[in-house]
Enzyme design. Structure first.
Site, PDB file in Angstrom:
ATOM      1  N   LYS A   1       0.840  -1.206   0.000  1.00 22.90           N
ATOM      2  CA  LYS A   1       0.000   0.000   0.000  1.00 22.90           C
ATOM      3  C   LYS A   1       0.873   1.254   0.000  1.00 22.90           C
ATOM      4  O   LYS A   1       0.591   2.212  -0.713  1.00 22.90           O
ATOM      5  CB  LYS A   1      -0.947  -0.009   1.214  1.00 22.90           C
ATOM      6  CG  LYS A   1      -2.071  -1.021   1.048  1.00 22.90           C
ATOM      7  CD  LYS A   1      -2.922  -1.205   2.298  1.00 22.90           C
ATOM      8  CE  LYS A   1      -3.877  -2.375   2.090  1.00 22.90           C
ATOM      9  NZ  LYS A   1      -4.632  -2.752   3.289  1.00 22.90           N
TER      10      LYS A   1
ATOM     11  N   GLN B   1      -5.090  -1.970   9.435  1.00 22.27           N
ATOM     12  CA  GLN B   1      -4.851  -3.250   8.759  1.00 22.27           C
ATOM     13  C   GLN B   1      -5.414  -4.392   9.625  1.00 22.27           C
ATOM     14  O   GLN B   1      -5.085  -4.513  10.796  1.00 22.27           O
ATOM     15  CB  GLN B   1      -3.345  -3.442   8.540  1.00 22.27           C
ATOM     16  CG  GLN B   1      -2.987  -4.665   7.723  1.00 22.27           C
ATOM     17  CD  GLN B   1      -3.494  -4.594   6.283  1.00 22.27           C
ATOM     18  OE1 GLN B   1      -3.436  -3.552   5.635  1.00 22.27           O
ATOM     19  NE2 GLN B   1      -4.011  -5.708   5.775  1.00 22.27           N
TER      20      GLN B   1
ATOM     21  N   ASP C   1     -11.580   2.539   3.855  1.00 24.74           N
ATOM     22  CA  ASP C   1     -11.860   1.107   3.703  1.00 24.74           C
ATOM     23  C   ASP C   1     -13.363   0.841   3.624  1.00 24.74           C
ATOM     24  O   ASP C   1     -13.780  -0.255   3.241  1.00 24.74           O
ATOM     25  CB  ASP C   1     -11.280   0.320   4.894  1.00 24.74           C
ATOM     26  CG  ASP C   1     -10.023  -0.452   4.528  1.00 24.74           C
ATOM     27  OD1 ASP C   1      -9.748  -0.592   3.318  1.00 24.74           O
ATOM     28  OD2 ASP C   1      -9.328  -0.925   5.444  1.00 24.74           O
TER      29      ASP C   1
END
Ligand code: NAD
Length: 303
Positions: free
Chosen positions: A52, A96, A119
């Site tokens: 990322k 994460q 997200d």
């Protein structure tokens, strides 16, 4: 023989578009910023986070990873998130997953400000995706699949889409996106308790599989001419090399003989996922720039 849908190629086009938008933002004085929180040292998560970071850098997003010790407690983690929520240089925040045992991931995800939740896992954004409210953020994998279908000009209007799997991060948001006005698909969602899975998959004009079981979908389960989207990521032993390799949930070689179009694994859905995270981050930065411009009473040129 099925046409191969290359997520790698489509991602390349999309990333160029995202980079142009990031450049326009920078020219206006806004550097798009993504903060990634990594708790502990899970090896797979560490690799994903590094990817990322690299992807951010390549498109002009300022990627910042906060590596936190596994021993961090809930309140300390909330404190870190609160700091990022208040930081005007951070437009997107993601935690994460999976988090180490003992940290309440639902409460952690809810702590992220919905306007920075790139997200799309905050309940407000889950709800917005469900009611097709474009102010929210759609999770990256389903957003990437919608983009693949659009860019490959695979019609969804009135078509029967069968999704295998009912997860919150892929299948459920994907079902709402597909059945919404616009895509107008007829959607069947199946899962581990579905009786006679093949009787459903054989009806699919578009079959989307997000399970995590190599070889689950065989050629006899696919309608001739269907489009097959394989989301699964499975590491299996490679007898040829003695090492391991990544495969999806679909028996790729056999199903390619029956389907009209198919995504490979790797190189299909996977590259689209990070790309859509980048797009959500640039969306968040543009929205923030517009809010700031409207508060100062001046027009923003980015759309
Ligand atoms: P999950 O792991 O949360 O759940 C799996 C789903 O499969 C469940 O809904 C379960 O009911 C269903 N299932 C299990 N066995 C089944 C069976 N025999 N028949 C029918 N359904 C069955 O799901 P997830 O998080 O969506 O992940 C699914 C797969 O997709 C995994 O391999 C994951 O690694 C992969 N994935 C890939 C990406 C990407 O970017 N390529 C992103 C997310 C997930």
């Amino acid at each position: 023989m099925a046409r191969i849908i290359s997520g790698t190629a489509i991602s390349g086009t999309l990333r160029a578009e995202i980079a142009a938008r990031a450049e326009a933002l920078r020219a206006e004085g806004t550097v798009p910023g993504l903060a990634v929180i990594l708790v502990g040292g899970d090896p797979a998560s560490t690799v994903y986070v590094r990817r990322k970071e690299e992807a951010c850098e390549a498109v002009g997003i300022e990627g910042r990873t906060l590596r936190l010790p596994e021993s961090i407690n809930r309140d300390e983690l909330f404190g870190v998130i609160d700091g990022l929520n208040a930081d005007p240089t951070v437009h997107g925040i993601l935690v994460q997953l999976p988090l180490p045992d003992g940290l309440p991931y639902k409460a952690v995800l809810e702590r992220i400000h919905p306007a920075k939740d790139v997200d799309g896992f905050h309940p407000l954004n889950v709800g917005r995706a469900f009611i097709a409210d474009s102010r929210g953020f759609v999770p990256a994998t389903p957003a990437g699949i919608m983009e693949l279908l659009k860019r490959e000009q695979i019609p969804t209007h009135g078509r029967h889409v069968v999704i295998v799997g009912r997860s919150l991060i892929v299948s459920k948001p994907l079902a709402s996106l597909l059945m919404a006005p616009g895509p107008n698909a007829t959607v069947t969602l199946t899962h581990r308790h579905t009786v006679d899975l093949a009787s459903h998959t054989r009806m699919a004009d578009i079959l989307i599989v997000a399970v995590g079981k190599p070889g689950l979908i065989t050629a006899d389960m696919v309608k001739p001419g269907a489009t097959v989207i394989d989301v699964g990521v499975n590491r299996i032993d490679d007898e040829g090399t003695g090492g391991t390799r990544i495969v999806g949930d679909v028996d790729f070689d056999a199903v390619s003989e029956v389907a009209s179009a198919i995504t490979p694994v790797p190189g299909g859905v996977g590259p689209m996922t990070i790309t859509m995270l980048l797009r959500n981050t640039v969306d968040a930065a543009e929205r923030s720039a517009r809010r700031r411009a409207s508060m100062q009473g001046k027009p923003s040129t980015t759309q």
